[in-house]
Write an enzyme that holds these catalytic residues in place. Structure first.
Site, PDB file in Angstrom:
ATOM      1  N   SER A 175      17.081  65.270 116.830  1.00  0.00           N
ATOM      2  CA  SER A 175      17.593  64.902 115.508  1.00  0.00           C
ATOM      3  C   SER A 175      17.362  63.410 115.311  1.00  0.00           C
ATOM      4  O   SER A 175      17.298  62.663 116.300  1.00  0.00           O
ATOM      5  CB  SER A 175      19.102  65.172 115.445  1.00  0.00           C
ATOM      6  OG  SER A 175      19.656  64.607 114.268  1.00  0.00           O
ATOM      7  N   TYR A 214      27.674  64.119 119.314  1.00  0.00           N
ATOM      8  CA  TYR A 214      26.419  64.787 118.892  1.00  0.00           C
ATOM      9  C   TYR A 214      25.261  63.802 118.964  1.00  0.00           C
ATOM     10  O   TYR A 214      24.185  64.131 119.487  1.00  0.00           O
ATOM     11  CB  TYR A 214      26.601  65.317 117.464  1.00  0.00           C
ATOM     12  CG  TYR A 214      25.375  65.966 116.853  1.00  0.00           C
ATOM     13  CD1 TYR A 214      25.065  67.298 117.097  1.00  0.00           C
ATOM     14  CD2 TYR A 214      24.521  65.243 116.009  1.00  0.00           C
ATOM     15  CE1 TYR A 214      23.941  67.903 116.528  1.00  0.00           C
ATOM     16  CE2 TYR A 214      23.401  65.833 115.435  1.00  0.00           C
ATOM     17  CZ  TYR A 214      23.115  67.159 115.696  1.00  0.00           C
ATOM     18  OH  TYR A 214      22.002  67.749 115.124  1.00  0.00           O
TER      19      TYR A 214
END
Ligand SMILES: NC(=O)c1ccc[n+]([C@@H]2O[C@H](COP(=O)([O-])OP(=O)(O)OC[C@H]3O[C@@H](n4cnc5c(N)ncnc54)[C@H](O)[C@@H]3O)[C@@H](O)[C@H]2O)c1
Length: 254
Positions: free
Chosen positions: A141, A154
């Site tokens: 990501s 995350y």
């Protein structure tokens, strides 16, 4: 067809980017094992592929469980005799700030995103080694490149996926297994919709606050705009690429 008769595994194939990738791979001639913790979602995707003349099988599996990670690879080999491509796409979106994150929070983010990615790669690579090669594409990501506020656990897990991809590329190059990583930007999937709901904002407010100031292409990405990058890295067209991090983010990190 760019993946004609290739045996491919996609984790988290039941939704969002994984689903778009499964549909694209099947259109490009691949056999697709769609693995997802939610077996019903995986089955819906494989039904769509098979009804369209493609070849796909669903498997309910939690990548964070070692036995399931092993079962994912062995199921593909049992069905079709080999494993050519693994797309490590499944992720946990569990996120906490530093003041709030305890051991359980770290374990939630880490067990799927880092450990699950590593275990699925380990067991698929065992098969790829025996057959003389393969390709792994890890979905990280932009959160692994630039931190997003409130998403520490995350963010860190996705930075680990980026670095882990380079390590895997080094370890597996002697066995003709290429490993690359894709970093999507803010992409319109059920996961994004859940994040927007958590914020208590409208889609328009999120676009105004987070996308317009930062993203050169001033909108959310679509899952169908991420899948072609995954296809390219999985295919023989990327035969000279390994250890690469490919960013598909509308210019967000520019
Ligand atoms: N949507 C975004 O904005 C965005 C941005 C950057 C990166 N990503 C990454 O793209 C990937 C896909 O995200 P998405 O937005 O399509 O998410 P999504 O929630 O729409 O789909 C994720 C799928 O993974 C499955 N899954 C979750 N945990 C699992 C587990 N333990 N084992 C097996 N399957 C599991 C879910 O059931 C779901 O079907 C993830 O790696 C995510 O981190 C997404």
């Amino acid at each position: 067809m760019r993946l004609k008769d290739k045996i491919t595994i996609i984790t988290g194939a039941g939704s969002g980017i994984g689903r778009a990738t499964a549909l694209l791979f099947a259109r490009e001639g691949a056999c697709v094992l769609a693995a997802d913790i939610d077996g019903d979602k995986a089955t819906r995707v494989t039904a769509e592929i098979n009804n369209d003349g493609g070849r796909a099988e669903a498997l309910a599996a939690d990548i964070a469980e070692e036995a399931d990670a092993r079962r994912i690879a062995s199921r593909a080999a049992e069905l079709w005799g080999r494993v050519d491509v693994l797309v490590n796409n499944a992720a946990s979106f569990h996120h906490k700030r530093v003041e709030d994150a305890d051991r359980a929070d770290w374990e939630k983010a880490w067990s799927v995103n880092v450990l699950g990615t590593s275990l699925c790669s380990r067991y698929a690579a065992e098969i790829m080694k025996k057959q003389g090669g393969g390709a792994i594409v890890n979905i990280a990501s932009i959160n692994g490149l630039i931190a997003m506020p409130d998403w520490m656990t995350y963010n860190a897990s996705k930075a680990a996926v980026i670095e882990m991809s380079k390590s895997m590329a080094m370890d597996l190059a002697p066995f003709h297994i290429r490993v690359n990583c894709v970093c999507p930007g803010v992409t319109d999937t059920p996961a994004l919709q859940r994040a927007i709901e958590e914020l208590g904002a409208s889609r328009e407010e999120v676009i105004k606050a987070y996308i317009e100031p930062q993203c050169l292409i001033k909108r959310f990405g679509k899952a169908e705009e991420i899948a072609p990058a995954i296809l390219f890295l999985a295919s023989d067209e990327a035969s000279y690429m390994t250890g690469a991090t490919v960013v598909v983010d509308g210019g967000y990190t520019t």
